[in-house]
Design a protein around this motif. Structure first.
Motif, PDB file in Angstrom:
ATOM      1  N   HIS A 101      29.628  41.410  55.417  1.00 38.49           N
ATOM      2  CA  HIS A 101      29.301  41.176  56.685  1.00 38.49           C
ATOM      3  C   HIS A 101      28.541  40.097  56.271  1.00 38.49           C
ATOM      4  CE1 HIS A 101      30.111  44.854  57.126  1.00 38.49           C
ATOM      5  NE2 HIS A 101      29.622  45.910  56.198  1.00 38.49           N
ATOM      6  N   LEU A 102      29.258  38.475  55.913  1.00 33.24           N
ATOM      7  CA  LEU A 102      28.470  37.508  56.060  1.00 33.24           C
ATOM      8  C   LEU A 102      29.035  36.890  57.584  1.00 33.24           C
ATOM      9  CD1 LEU A 102      28.808  35.517  52.702  1.00 33.24           C
ATOM     10  CD2 LEU A 102      27.521  36.872  53.860  1.00 33.24           C
ATOM     11  N   ASP A 103      28.626  35.628  58.180  1.00 33.90           N
ATOM     12  CA  ASP A 103      28.505  35.273  59.628  1.00 33.90           C
ATOM     13  C   ASP A 103      29.098  34.380  59.582  1.00 33.90           C
ATOM     14  OD1 ASP A 103      26.753  32.529  59.110  1.00 33.90           O
ATOM     15  OD2 ASP A 103      25.507  34.134  58.413  1.00 33.90           O
ATOM     16  N   ALA A 144      39.868  44.045  56.738  1.00 30.83           N
ATOM     17  CA  ALA A 144      39.477  43.494  55.106  1.00 30.83           C
ATOM     18  C   ALA A 144      38.078  44.463  54.005  1.00 30.83           C
ATOM     19  CB  ALA A 144      39.115  41.690  55.410  1.00 30.83           C
ATOM     20  N   ASP A 145      38.804  45.067  53.176  1.00 25.67           N
ATOM     21  CA  ASP A 145      37.667  45.583  52.564  1.00 25.67           C
ATOM     22  C   ASP A 145      38.116  45.425  51.280  1.00 25.67           C
ATOM     23  OD1 ASP A 145      39.828  47.433  51.947  1.00 25.67           O
ATOM     24  OD2 ASP A 145      39.239  49.102  52.858  1.00 25.67           O
ATOM     25  N   ALA A 171      39.167  46.912  48.128  1.00 28.82           N
ATOM     26  CA  ALA A 171      40.253  47.777  48.199  1.00 28.82           C
ATOM     27  C   ALA A 171      41.472  46.948  48.614  1.00 28.82           C
ATOM     28  CB  ALA A 171      40.852  48.822  48.618  1.00 28.82           C
ATOM     29  N   GLY A 172      41.614  45.784  49.940  1.00 31.81           N
ATOM     30  CA  GLY A 172      42.307  44.897  50.539  1.00 31.81           C
ATOM     31  C   GLY A 172      42.346  43.521  49.511  1.00 31.81           C
ATOM     32  N   LEU A 173      41.128  42.738  49.469  1.00 28.36           N
ATOM     33  CA  LEU A 173      40.955  41.911  48.582  1.00 28.36           C
ATOM     34  C   LEU A 173      41.474  41.722  47.196  1.00 28.36           C
ATOM     35  CD1 LEU A 173      39.360  39.280  48.445  1.00 28.36           C
ATOM     36  CD2 LEU A 173      37.826  40.448  47.598  1.00 28.36           C
ATOM     37  N   HIS A 174      41.639  42.994  47.286  1.00 22.32           N
ATOM     38  CA  HIS A 174      42.036  43.033  45.489  1.00 22.32           C
ATOM     39  C   HIS A 174      43.006  43.138  45.772  1.00 22.32           C
ATOM     40  CE1 HIS A 174      38.041  45.402  44.199  1.00 22.32           C
ATOM     41  NE2 HIS A 174      37.647  44.177  44.168  1.00 22.32           N
ATOM     42  N   HIS A 175      43.624  43.441  46.177  1.00 25.50           N
ATOM     43  CA  HIS A 175      45.086  44.282  46.697  1.00 25.50           C
ATOM     44  C   HIS A 175      45.667  41.958  47.235  1.00 25.50           C
ATOM     45  CE1 HIS A 175      45.174  48.272  47.883  1.00 25.50           C
ATOM     46  NE2 HIS A 175      45.495  47.802  46.318  1.00 25.50           N
ATOM     47  N   MET A 176      45.202  41.754  47.243  1.00 22.25           N
ATOM     48  CA  MET A 176      45.251  40.157  47.886  1.00 22.25           C
ATOM     49  C   MET A 176      45.663  39.905  46.492  1.00 22.25           C
ATOM     50  SD  MET A 176      43.728  37.399  50.272  1.00 22.25           S
ATOM     51  CE  MET A 176      42.170  36.987  49.464  1.00 22.25           C
ATOM     52  N   GLY A 177      44.434  39.448  45.499  1.00 18.81           N
ATOM     53  CA  GLY A 177      44.400  39.029  44.097  1.00 18.81           C
ATOM     54  C   GLY A 177      45.759  38.977  43.320  1.00 18.81           C
ATOM     55  N   LEU A 178      45.579  40.336  43.800  1.00 16.15           N
ATOM     56  CA  LEU A 178      46.963  40.812  43.028  1.00 16.15           C
ATOM     57  C   LEU A 178      48.272  40.035  43.160  1.00 16.15           C
ATOM     58  CD1 LEU A 178      46.660  44.351  42.262  1.00 16.15           C
ATOM     59  CD2 LEU A 178      46.209  42.790  40.489  1.00 16.15           C
ATOM     60  N   ALA A 179      48.327  39.455  44.464  1.00 15.54           N
ATOM     61  CA  ALA A 179      49.350  39.532  45.107  1.00 15.54           C
ATOM     62  C   ALA A 179      49.714  37.828  44.845  1.00 15.54           C
ATOM     63  CB  ALA A 179      49.536  39.713  46.744  1.00 15.54           C
ATOM     64  N   VAL A 180      48.702  36.653  45.171  1.00 13.95           N
ATOM     65  CA  VAL A 180      48.556  35.856  44.445  1.00 13.95           C
ATOM     66  C   VAL A 180      48.992  35.722  43.011  1.00 13.95           C
ATOM     67  CG1 VAL A 180      46.567  33.951  44.324  1.00 13.95           C
ATOM     68  CG2 VAL A 180      46.490  35.406  46.296  1.00 13.95           C
ATOM     69  N   ALA A 181      48.431  36.176  41.952  1.00 12.37           N
ATOM     70  CA  ALA A 181      48.382  36.363  40.619  1.00 12.37           C
ATOM     71  C   ALA A 181      49.931  36.702  40.282  1.00 12.37           C
ATOM     72  CB  ALA A 181      47.169  37.931  40.049  1.00 12.37           C
ATOM     73  N   GLY A 182      50.523  37.147  41.529  1.00 13.98           N
ATOM     74  CA  GLY A 182      51.910  38.232  40.724  1.00 13.98           C
ATOM     75  C   GLY A 182      52.545  36.558  41.176  1.00 13.98           C
ATOM     76  N   ILE A 183      52.727  36.188  42.481  1.00 11.35           N
ATOM     77  CA  ILE A 183      53.113  35.035  43.233  1.00 11.35           C
ATOM     78  C   ILE A 183      52.687  33.628  42.059  1.00 11.35           C
ATOM     79  CG2 ILE A 183      53.319  32.500  45.018  1.00 11.35           C
ATOM     80  CD1 ILE A 183      52.275  34.983  47.108  1.00 11.35           C
ATOM     81  N   LEU A 236      37.740  41.456  41.024  1.00 13.10           N
ATOM     82  CA  LEU A 236      36.557  41.431  40.530  1.00 13.10           C
ATOM     83  C   LEU A 236      34.971  42.038  41.384  1.00 13.10           C
ATOM     84  CD1 LEU A 236      36.506  39.840  37.489  1.00 13.10           C
ATOM     85  CD2 LEU A 236      37.218  41.803  37.962  1.00 13.10           C
ATOM     86  N   PRO A 237      35.257  40.738  43.285  1.00  8.11           N
ATOM     87  CA  PRO A 237      34.253  41.419  43.903  1.00  8.11           C
ATOM     88  C   PRO A 237      34.149  42.393  44.169  1.00  8.11           C
ATOM     89  CG  PRO A 237      34.883  39.304  44.052  1.00  8.11           C
ATOM     90  CD  PRO A 237      35.940  39.819  43.253  1.00  8.11           C
ATOM     91  N   HIS A 238      32.634  42.587  44.610  1.00 10.50           N
ATOM     92  CA  HIS A 238      32.783  44.017  45.894  1.00 10.50           C
ATOM     93  C   HIS A 238      31.741  43.735  46.725  1.00 10.50           C
ATOM     94  CE1 HIS A 238      34.136  46.653  43.297  1.00 10.50           C
ATOM     95  NE2 HIS A 238      34.537  46.035  42.121  1.00 10.50           N
ATOM     96  N   SER A 239      31.565  44.191  47.879  1.00 13.50           N
ATOM     97  CA  SER A 239      30.624  43.600  49.014  1.00 13.50           C
ATOM     98  C   SER A 239      29.152  43.665  48.787  1.00 13.50           C
ATOM     99  CB  SER A 239      31.177  45.046  50.070  1.00 13.50           C
ATOM    100  OG  SER A 239      30.757  46.378  49.402  1.00 13.50           O
ATOM    101  N   THR A 240      29.071  44.379  47.477  1.00 12.22           N
ATOM    102  CA  THR A 240      27.802  44.215  47.211  1.00 12.22           C
ATOM    103  C   THR A 240      27.920  42.757  46.194  1.00 12.22           C
ATOM    104  OG1 THR A 240      28.023  45.601  45.519  1.00 12.22           O
ATOM    105  CG2 THR A 240      26.868  46.122  47.704  1.00 12.22           C
ATOM    106  N   SER A 241      28.749  41.796  45.528  1.00  7.92           N
ATOM    107  CA  SER A 241      28.598  40.757  44.812  1.00  7.92           C
ATOM    108  C   SER A 241      27.172  39.945  45.248  1.00  7.92           C
ATOM    109  CB  SER A 241      29.870  40.446  44.339  1.00  7.92           C
ATOM    110  OG  SER A 241      30.869  41.940  43.661  1.00  7.92           O
ATOM    111  N   PRO A 242      26.541  39.411  44.380  1.00  9.14           N
ATOM    112  CA  PRO A 242      25.470  37.893  44.656  1.00  9.14           C
ATOM    113  C   PRO A 242      26.583  37.148  45.080  1.00  9.14           C
ATOM    114  CG  PRO A 242      25.081  39.608  42.563  1.00  9.14           C
ATOM    115  CD  PRO A 242      26.261  39.849  43.037  1.00  9.14           C
ATOM    116  N   VAL A 243      25.444  36.035  46.097  1.00  4.54           N
ATOM    117  CA  VAL A 243      26.575  34.756  46.430  1.00  4.54           C
ATOM    118  C   VAL A 243      26.935  34.350  45.624  1.00  4.54           C
ATOM    119  CG1 VAL A 243      26.408  32.807  47.930  1.00  4.54           C
ATOM    120  CG2 VAL A 243      25.696  35.291  48.821  1.00  4.54           C
ATOM    121  N   LEU A 244      26.198  33.805  44.490  1.00  6.19           N
ATOM    122  CA  LEU A 244      26.818  32.823  43.412  1.00  6.19           C
ATOM    123  C   LEU A 244      28.043  33.271  42.698  1.00  6.19           C
ATOM    124  CD1 LEU A 244      22.981  32.066  41.907  1.00  6.19           C
ATOM    125  CD2 LEU A 244      24.826  31.079  43.582  1.00  6.19           C
TER     126      LEU A 244
END
Length: 456
Positions: A297-299, A421-422, A424-436, A350-358
């Motif tokens: 929920h960032l602008d 994008a939620d 779970a979608g981000l994590h699936h994207m990460g796995l796809a990138v890691a697999g490639i 690893l990140p979630h919607s509540t993860s700190p910006v840092l």
């Protein structure tokens, strides 16, 4: 790449400057679409302002590269810059979105000339001066790729001050300055071959160019359709067009797309590796900002700032990759780049919607690290495998490979992110990138081992 000296900065600057136009134009438009849609009362048609430039560049890059091989890269680059300036000056006065799309196509053709012309000028100068091209290739890599991440920021400033025409008008002074520095410091073209320019124009092979344009356009449209509902009849057009392109490339006396050149295993494998690499890159480039806006929920401005380390670290890693490649070759850069890409993909799980910006900034920084190594490694592989007299066309096909990867990324993101994008979608994207990246890493390590054994 065995020369004892590097090419001078005064030589590199005019060559690299023009290559910023394509990535800036591909990303600046994103912040202008809302204003264009409102002014022209248009709907989904404005999305063609994005797709048209990618399609035009994918088709035009090898075509302009081939023209550069025949007529000279300096002359071709200046012609491309003139086309960009004229189309950009006229675009704000377009009467409708359709006309604006035509101007975007012309801008895409003009900007497509800059990278292959730049590589061709670098190759000619490096061969003549017995110099290493590493620093020049690094400058091209930074200007032609990393600047894409700066486009939305610059576009936001231009739209804020000049409304949507600003993203077109900015091209005019950039093109004029680019032409001026090329005229002042750019390397001269080789003298015309016997028969003059008219005979040289006949060697460009317009028939082969037409076959290739139909083939790559059909392929790109089919790939674009994969993001929603696959349009299979585009594939029915693409297959015979590809066959005709290959047939003509073997038959013509001076073919636009020399199939014997693609028969070089090292070069064709580089194009395939580039497609796969940029599929992963554009998944991150498009997918991460989407998650930041929809799940975190960032602008848009804040999301752009969070992903800015991807560009900043990408520029830094390009400089480091240049040193590594100079000492150990392009395969070493590819091993480091694919390893870092695999690690970055795993971090995305690893990140979630509540993860700190840092934390998100740290992930973005890690995702920027592989860009410089992979870009320099693939670019170096293409440079080493392509013959000097075909460097423009070969580097143009390298750019086309990047855009094929971009369209494949759109299809991958549709599969892993879905409509919204939620986490779970981000994590699936990460796995796809890691697999490639894992597949690319294995191929890079095997290539490095094979080269080391061959040197014994």
């Amino acid at each position: 790449m065995t020369g004892s000296t590097e090419l001078s900065g005064r030589f590199i600057t005019p060559i690299a400057f023009g290559t910023i136009l394509q990535p800036l134009n591909s990303s600046m438009i994103a912040v202008a679409l809302v204003g264009i849609r409102a002014d022209f009362h248009a709907g989904a048609a404005v999305s063609w302002l994005v797709s048209a430039l990618y399609l035009a560049t994918a088709v035009a890059a090898p075509a302009m590269g081939r023209i550069a091989d025949v007529l000279g890269p300096r002359r071709t680059s200046l012609g491309g810059l003139a086309l960009v300036a004229l189309a950009s000056a006229a675009a704000p006065f377009a009467p409708d979105v359709g006309t604006l799309v035509v101007y975007r196509i012309l801008i895409g053709i003009g900007t497509a000339a800059q990278y292959p012309c730049g590589v061709a000028m670098v190759r000619r100068a490096a061969d003549e001066q017995d110099a290493r091209p590493n620093n020049a290739l690094a400058a091209l890599a930074v200007c032609s790729q990393v600047t894409a991440a700066l486009g939305p920021t610059l576009g936001g400033l231009l739209v804020g001050g000049l409304d949507w025409p600003g993203v077109f008008w900015v091209n005019v002074p950039l093109a004029v300055v680019g032409a001026a520095v090329i005229l002042r410091w750019g390397p001269a073209d080789p003298p015309s071959r016997g028969g003059g320019r008219l005979r040289a124009l006949a060697e460009i092979d317009p028939v082969g160019m037409l076959f290739f344009a139909v083939a790559i356009t059909a392929v790109m449209f089919w790939l674009l359709s994969l993001a929603e509902q696959p349009t299979w009849w585009w594939l029915a057009v693409a297959v015979p067009a590809v066959a005709l392109t290959a047939w003509w490339g073997l038959r013509a006396r001076t073919p636009f797309l020399d199939m014997r050149l693609l028969g070089k295993r090292a070069l064709s494998f580089t194009y395939v590796r580039t497609i796969v690499t940029y599929t992963a890159f554009y998944c991150v480039f498009y997918g991460l900002p989407q998650w930041l806006e929809e799940a975190r929920h960032l602008d848009p401005t804040s999301a752009g700032l969070v992903v800015l380390p991807v560009a900043a670290i990408g520029a830094l890693s390009t400089l480091i990759a240049t040193r590594l490649q100079r000492r150990h070759g392009f395969r070493a850069a590819l091993v480091v780049g694919t390893l870092a890409l695999c690690a970055g993909g795993l971090l995305l799980t690893l990140p979630h919607s509540t993860s700190p910006v840092l934390v998100l900034l740290g992930v973005a920084a890690m995702l920027g690290l592989p860009n410089g190594f992979n870009n320099m490694g693939n670019q170096g592989a293409m440079y080493a495998a392509a013959p000097a007299e075909r460097m423009g066309a070969a580097s143009g096909l390298y750019r086309t490979s990047q855009y094929v990867g971009a369209n494949l990324a759109a299809a991958v993101l549709t599969l892993v992110l879905g409509a919204r994008a939620d986490d779970a979608g981000l994590h699936h994207m990460g796995l796809a990138v890691a697999g490639i990246a894992a597949v690319l890493l294995v191929a890079s390590v095997l290539g490095l081992v094979r080269d080391r054994l061959a040197q014994r």
